[in-house]
Design an enzyme around this catalytic site. Structure first.
Site, PDB file in Angstrom:
ATOM      1  N   HIS A 104       0.902   4.318   4.630  1.00  0.00           N
ATOM      2  CA  HIS A 104       0.137   5.065   3.623  1.00  0.00           C
ATOM      3  C   HIS A 104       0.683   6.490   3.481  1.00  0.00           C
ATOM      4  CE1 HIS A 104      -3.751   2.426   3.786  1.00  0.00           C
ATOM      5  NE2 HIS A 104      -2.647   1.714   3.652  1.00  0.00           N
ATOM      6  N   SER A 131       0.814  -1.223   0.000  1.00  0.00           N
ATOM      7  CA  SER A 131       0.000   0.000   0.000  1.00  0.00           C
ATOM      8  C   SER A 131       0.840   1.263   0.000  1.00  0.00           C
ATOM      9  CB  SER A 131      -0.956  -0.005   1.194  1.00  0.00           C
ATOM     10  OG  SER A 131      -0.242  -0.181   2.397  1.00  0.00           O
TER      11      SER A 131
END
Length: 549
Positions: A370, A315
């Site tokens: 993230h 991610s």
């Protein structure tokens, strides 16, 4: 466009002929904001009461500018009421797009341009949004060319902020010549298949398949490997990186996934990013952004997360791709291409950055990864934007970008080798006595040593205790047998068990063979002699003169 016809002759700054500011402003909107002369039939009523009507569609919203030339005609005014304007806007909703099935708005902006009058604000203040749910948003702007001031009927950012500053700057700045107002043409690359994206997806899938096939312990739930499997394959944990120096985990962790659902979500997001960005910026820059995003996500995860967290997933790299896409959109003029890129990026970035959900398949979302990936991708995007000429289909410095991407791929060789080296030890740990079954005291271990050896024959700890018991019973052959069996796989378990187990087994073996093979006993005891300075094992060595006289 009405009024004075554009003059084709090129002039210097001091020789630019006079023309009403409404015409000059229209040229600026066309050149720099991607507007065009209105061509939709719904705008005919607006054109009948305006000097100039421009439209812009970015694929989501639809904007109409109605310009009134009060410099040439001081008494001119926009001739339609706000309700009629709203009805026209509702007819134009067919030109707007949708976001999450919600229809995007139509903006109709009335610009009265020229010397201001006292009645204008009272007349135009009704041109504003009727409610938050309204899909037609009228507004009015008074561009007072005499005072250089701009007034807006709607004070919200949506209506005021988009063009207020643009018009104010044009009022204050010297006029540009027509030759400098040609709409910019941005070159785009021809469409091509996202080969690198497909290769990365294949690699992520292959690694996950290895997690399942070669996992330590059985997988559970939705193809969820054990924590031991993730750690063995190179998951990111603070203690192993900072205390054990296993920095390769910064590169290996972004290729691992916690279960099939985790992989599927990241695969979809990677495909959405890759099918757009790889073709837009080229494979070299795409690969470089992916590497930078992956490292950025891993680094921030390492810095912000507690030591107990085991972090895996692509991610961070994917957030880097979407952040770079958002930055890359600024390479294009306002319009459908820019807005499309921005919306694609925002769709993913906003929910991924906000902790709206605390779990993913029972596992915490690593928001640090993230954010780190997005920061890395944004920085790479800014560099890319800096070296991207509008005349080129892809950013410059492609060789440097390719070097970063290739360096990232080559650097993966180290974690692969490290994972292969550590995997055997981690896999072996599954053969050891589970912590909840490990005897809490030496006496308890002694009483259950035979049973534990039968159940966990590869665990050297009960064999060590058993060899002590046999040596004390003067069963030298039995003590030798258990000590040798315990040491047989020392190269595997040495990294997962304390050193005293290996040293203790050596002491037992040396003591058991000392009578028959003294030379071998001295050689066997030598590492333990160097490591042990006191305690019962050292006393046994000294009593039997296994460390020399």
């Amino acid at each position: 466009m009405t009024g004075a016809d554009p003059i084709e002759t090129h002039f210097s700054q001091s020789e630019i002929p006079y023309e009403p500011f409404s015409i000059y402003l229209a040229k600026q909107f066309i050149a720099k904001k991607s507007f065009e002369l209105a061509s939709v039939p719904e705008a005919e009523k607006l054109a009948a009461v305006s000097d100039i009507v421009l439209t812009q569609s970015d694929g989501y919203t639809f904007t109409i500018l109605c310009m009134i030339n009060r410099e040439t005609y001081p008494d001119a005014a926009f001739g339609l009421g706000v309700e009629e304007v709203r009805r026209i806007g509702e007819a134009c909703l067919q030109y707007t797009g949708e976001i999450n099935r919600a229809k995007m708005p139509v903006f109709i902006r009335v610009l009265e341009i020229g010397p201001g009058s006292t009645d204008q604000q009272q007349r135009l203040k009704l041109f504003k949004r009727s409610s938050l749910k309204a899909k037609v948003i009228p507004s009015a702007m008074i561009v007072d060319t005499a005072s250089g001031q701009v007034w807006n009927s709607d004070k919200t950012w949506v209506s005021k902020g988009v063009y207020h500053g643009f018009v104010e700057k044009l009022l204050a700045a010297p006029r540009e010549a027509d030759a400098d107002l040609a709409p910019p043409v941005t070159e785009t690359a021809p469409s091509s298949p996202p080969i690198l994206t497909a290769a990365v997806l294949l690699a992520l899938s292959a690694v996950f398949a290895a997690e399942i096939v070669y996992g330590i312990g059985p997988w559970t739930k939705l193809l969820q490997p054990t924590i031991a499997t993730l750690v063995a394959f190179g998951a990111l944990t603070k203690n192993l990186v900072l205390q054990s120096g296993e920095w390769y985990r910064l590169l290996s962790a972004p290729f691992l996934h916690v279960d099939a659902g985790h992989l599927a979500m990241n695969a979809v997001a990677l495909f959405l990013a890759g099918r757009i960005l790889e073709n837009l910026v080229g494979r070299a820059w795409f690969g470089a952004i992916y590497v930078v995003g992956a490292l950025g996500g891993a680094l921030l995860s390492l810095v912000l997360n507690p030591a107990s967290i085991v972090s895996v997933g692509a991610s961070g790299a994917i957030m880097g791709l979407f952040a770079a896409m958002l930055v890359a959109s600024l390479h294009f003029s306002p319009g459908a291409v820019r807005t499309g890129l921005q919306m694609n990026a925002i769709y993913v970035l906003i929910p991924s950055m906000l902790p709206l959900a605390s779990a993913l398949q029972g596992h915490s979302v690593d928001y640090a990864a993230h954010f780190g990936g997005a920061i890395g991708g944004a920085l790479a995007g800014l560099v890319m934007l800096r070296v991207w000429s509008r005349t080129e289909t892809s950013p410059g410095f492609r060789q440097a970008a390719a070097a970063i991407a290739v360096a990232g791929v080559m650097a993966l060789a180290y974690p692969v080798l490290s994972v292969l080296g550590n995997y055997q030890a981690m896999a072996f740990s599954a053969q050891l006595i589970p912590p909840d079954r490990l005897p809490k005291t030496g006496l308890d271990m002694k009483n259950h040593a035979v049973e534990l050896i039968a159940q966990y024959p590869r665990d050297p700890r009960p064999r060590f205790i058993r060899s002590i018991d046999l040596l004390n019973a003067n069963d030298l052959a039995g003590a030798e047998r258990e000590a040798r069996a315990g040491l047989a796989e020392e190269n595997i378990w040495r990294s997962v068990l304390p050193d005293q187990i290996a040293n203790g087994l050596r002491v037992m073996l040396a003591a058991a063979i000392n009578n028959d093979r003294p030379a071998e006993a001295l050689s066997t005891a030598r590492p333990a002699c160097a490591a042990l300075k006191d305690g019962p094992m050292r006393k046994l060595l000294d009593d039997r003169k296994l460390c020399g006289s």
